[in-house]
Design an enzyme around this catalytic site. Sequence first.
Site, PDB file in Angstrom:
ATOM      1  N   HIS A 375       0.812  -1.219   0.000  1.00  0.00           N
ATOM      2  CA  HIS A 375       0.000   0.000   0.000  1.00  0.00           C
ATOM      3  C   HIS A 375       0.838   1.259   0.000  1.00  0.00           C
ATOM      4  O   HIS A 375       0.456   2.280  -0.567  1.00  0.00           O
ATOM      5  CB  HIS A 375      -0.991  -0.037   1.163  1.00  0.00           C
ATOM      6  CG  HIS A 375      -2.077  -1.025   0.906  1.00  0.00           C
ATOM      7  ND1 HIS A 375      -2.307  -2.106   1.704  1.00  0.00           N
ATOM      8  CD2 HIS A 375      -2.955  -1.124  -0.113  1.00  0.00           C
ATOM      9  CE1 HIS A 375      -3.303  -2.822   1.190  1.00  0.00           C
ATOM     10  NE2 HIS A 375      -3.710  -2.238   0.099  1.00  0.00           N
ATOM     11  N   CYS A 688      -8.547  -3.944 -11.762  1.00  0.00           N
ATOM     12  CA  CYS A 688      -7.965  -2.734 -11.184  1.00  0.00           C
ATOM     13  C   CYS A 688      -6.739  -3.004 -10.309  1.00  0.00           C
ATOM     14  O   CYS A 688      -6.348  -2.167  -9.528  1.00  0.00           O
ATOM     15  CB  CYS A 688      -9.023  -1.936 -10.417  1.00  0.00           C
ATOM     16  SG  CYS A 688      -9.711  -2.784  -9.006  1.00  0.00           S
TER      17      CYS A 688
HETATM   18  C1  PEP Z   1      -6.338  -4.838  -5.317  1.00  0.00           C
HETATM   19  O1  PEP Z   1      -6.292  -5.536  -4.299  1.00  0.00           O
HETATM   20  O2  PEP Z   1      -5.916  -5.208  -6.410  1.00  0.00           O
HETATM   21  C2  PEP Z   1      -6.924  -3.486  -5.272  1.00  0.00           C
HETATM   22  C3  PEP Z   1      -7.123  -2.802  -6.371  1.00  0.00           C
HETATM   23  O3  PEP Z   1      -7.192  -2.970  -4.051  1.00  0.00           O
HETATM   24  P1  PEP Z   1      -6.064  -2.460  -3.049  1.00  0.00           P
HETATM   25  O4  PEP Z   1      -4.764  -2.479  -3.784  1.00  0.00           O
HETATM   26  O5  PEP Z   1      -6.428  -1.107  -2.619  1.00  0.00           O
HETATM   27  O6  PEP Z   1      -6.125  -3.472  -1.951  1.00  0.00           O
END
Ligand code: PEP
Length: 765
Positions: A375, A688
Amino acid sequence: MSLERTRPPHGGHGERGITVLLRRMHDVVAGEATAQERLDRLTSVIASHVVADVCSIYLRRPDDKLELYSTEGLNREAVHKTLMNWGEGLVGVVAATQKPLVTAEAPMHPAFVYKAETGEDPLHSFLGVPLIRSGKALGVLTLQNKAIRRYTDEEVEAAQAVALLLAEVAASGELLGKEETAAVGEMLHRPDRLTGVGVVAGVAKGRVAFHEAATPRHKVFAQDVAREAQRLEDGLQSLRKSVDDMLADESLAGVSRDVLEAYRLFAYDRGWKDRLRTAVFSGLTAESAVEQVKNENRARLMQARDPYLRERLHDLDDLAHRLLRHLAGNGVEHPRELPDEAVVVARMMGPADLLEYDRTKLKGLVLVEASATSHVAIVARALEIPLVAGVDDVLERVYENDEIIVDGDAGDVHVRPAQDIRDSYREKRELQSVRQAEFAKERDLPSVTKDGVEIDIHMNAGLALDMPHLHTTGARGVGLFRTELQFLIGPQLPRAEAQERLYKEVLERADGKPVVFRTADLGGDKSAAYMKRGAEGNPAMGWRGLRMAIDRPGIIRPQIRALLSASAGRELSIMFPMVTLAKELDAARALLDREVQRRKDAGRPLPTSIRVGAMIETPAAVWRMEEIASRVDFLSVGGNDLAQFYFAADRESELTQRRYDPIDPGFLSFLGLIVQKASASGTPLSYCGEQAADLLMAAALIGLGVRRFSIPATSVGPFRRMVRSIEAGAVSSWFETRVTRGGEGMRADLIAHLRQGGVELSPQK
Ligand code: PEP
Ligand code: MG
């Protein structure tokens, strides 16, 4: 665990343990003498202590030759005359490899070089250890014996401890003359190149600012031992108090509770305190005592097989740094005030830590630990802050305020760069802006493949300041708005009004383009300072995302209200993260329906339509996707989490991420199954995950039939160019055969296949 168990056994010397040696070294350094006399006494003290026939110190000169500076046992006339080239002879090898060298028969060693003037003919056994400071070899300490013997591991460890101290004394100016000290200083501040992994693309230049304040400079040997002992006592008291305070206030940012528990254990450990006191009573300053004990622990724990023990090394190192700061009279201050152009350097950092920095000043990031899908990397990417991670020894190799260049494309870090490096990076940065301008010119071109398949490119966002990218990149909309970022920035839970203001601003700035708001995906590492949470062994698989939202509707309900109100009179797309079972979706939907009803009853305006989406991020959700699809209007694959759970590999860990490439026949066929299931149920699907910022992965996904993407804004330009140069049908056919074949090396095969087809694959992280 008691620290006593981690203590290196300097046994073998019994009463003559290292403490006695340190005390003698202290007496030598503190005494009145010329620099040369001091060095000579030191070599003699060390030689007699370890019962060596010879002890010599070689120092590195600015021309990188190693000069014999002092000896006990070799011909004195050789001092300042005997020179070894870098890498030449056993001494040169020790310096160049920065590793100890032990041999019972030195003359038989392939690297041995005979220097007649030293008179070392009768010597057989050799132990050489480097004098290392800030990751650089400043010289070599050697011990030699006439008898053929092999030095024990304990003796090597003890020699390393002495060498570390010698290096420290040499750098502090307590040992050498002015000129030599200056030469050492110059050596420590030479240009350096460190390599890691480029995690966020781009080049940044600035000055080093440590996330954790740097250790202040200090003297090695003390004048007044009683005073040092008192300083140590006071420092320990204040450290213990601060750890207790942190534990009392569970919400301290960035440091999880179990780490704090370990800190408390160590901070109160009698063994640790005793060893610190012993080091101080041997004549070291309190600061040097901390360094000394830290290095001993390091030497021992680095060799430990047990990963738990090795992990404790971080805690111990960190605790030692905290104690050093307490000794300097300043505790831990966060967030730090940054210089105007700052590159923040840290072991690791959470997304909240990063967001606390002044974004106008923060230009780049270098971390020891972080992976592309962590993150902190996602936030850095959203903020367009180049990031290099996996630079293991960065904390030892750079100084606060050093000039530094971060190359997130190549994964390089240049510290104190020479003029030619600076020039070439200036050119690279200019080129980058030219490239960006070119991409900007292409923003209105259709993103259609050569064989006419339309690919929908949306971008990921999370802050209002991301929104201008929607227009500069020409993305079709925001396919993933990570609402939790707002929760991570402030000192408390954002009020519903503040949330509504942000969502309104985002919609206004989107100017009619669609925005998919993902409800706050909190938990895991996305935990803000004010969130009091119990410790979880596996937070990524813990109480996070939709699980937390359903159990604690106090967070999601105000958010839903804010979203409904901000999109009154427009379409609202709302998406739930970390769906595992269909019934969780039912619970979330019920919450949404209730808020809609409340607004209706109150006669307040509603969105013109509400589209509900689910993120496919767990294998359980893939397995039962039909049930999930039947409950929603759209689906989006969260590839970051999905890959984490598919490979059972922590997305935050650079080590596991290096191991499993998502361009893998198994993972890709798993994704292929998702595409099939979505299409069978007639539910629109997008992807995504950050992996699609890698153009190869994006091409693979197009081959699998994904037609809608949401990617970081910086990737939109290169992505569109790739789309316009690819033939979706050809990649699909290639995949059909290649995926079933399985095996290694799919990435290389895919590159070859795409290059052959003339696909544009400009590098992009
Ligand atoms: C993912 O897990 O691919 C996603 C888009 O959400 P995040 O990266 O915010 O967990
Ligand atoms: Mg996710």
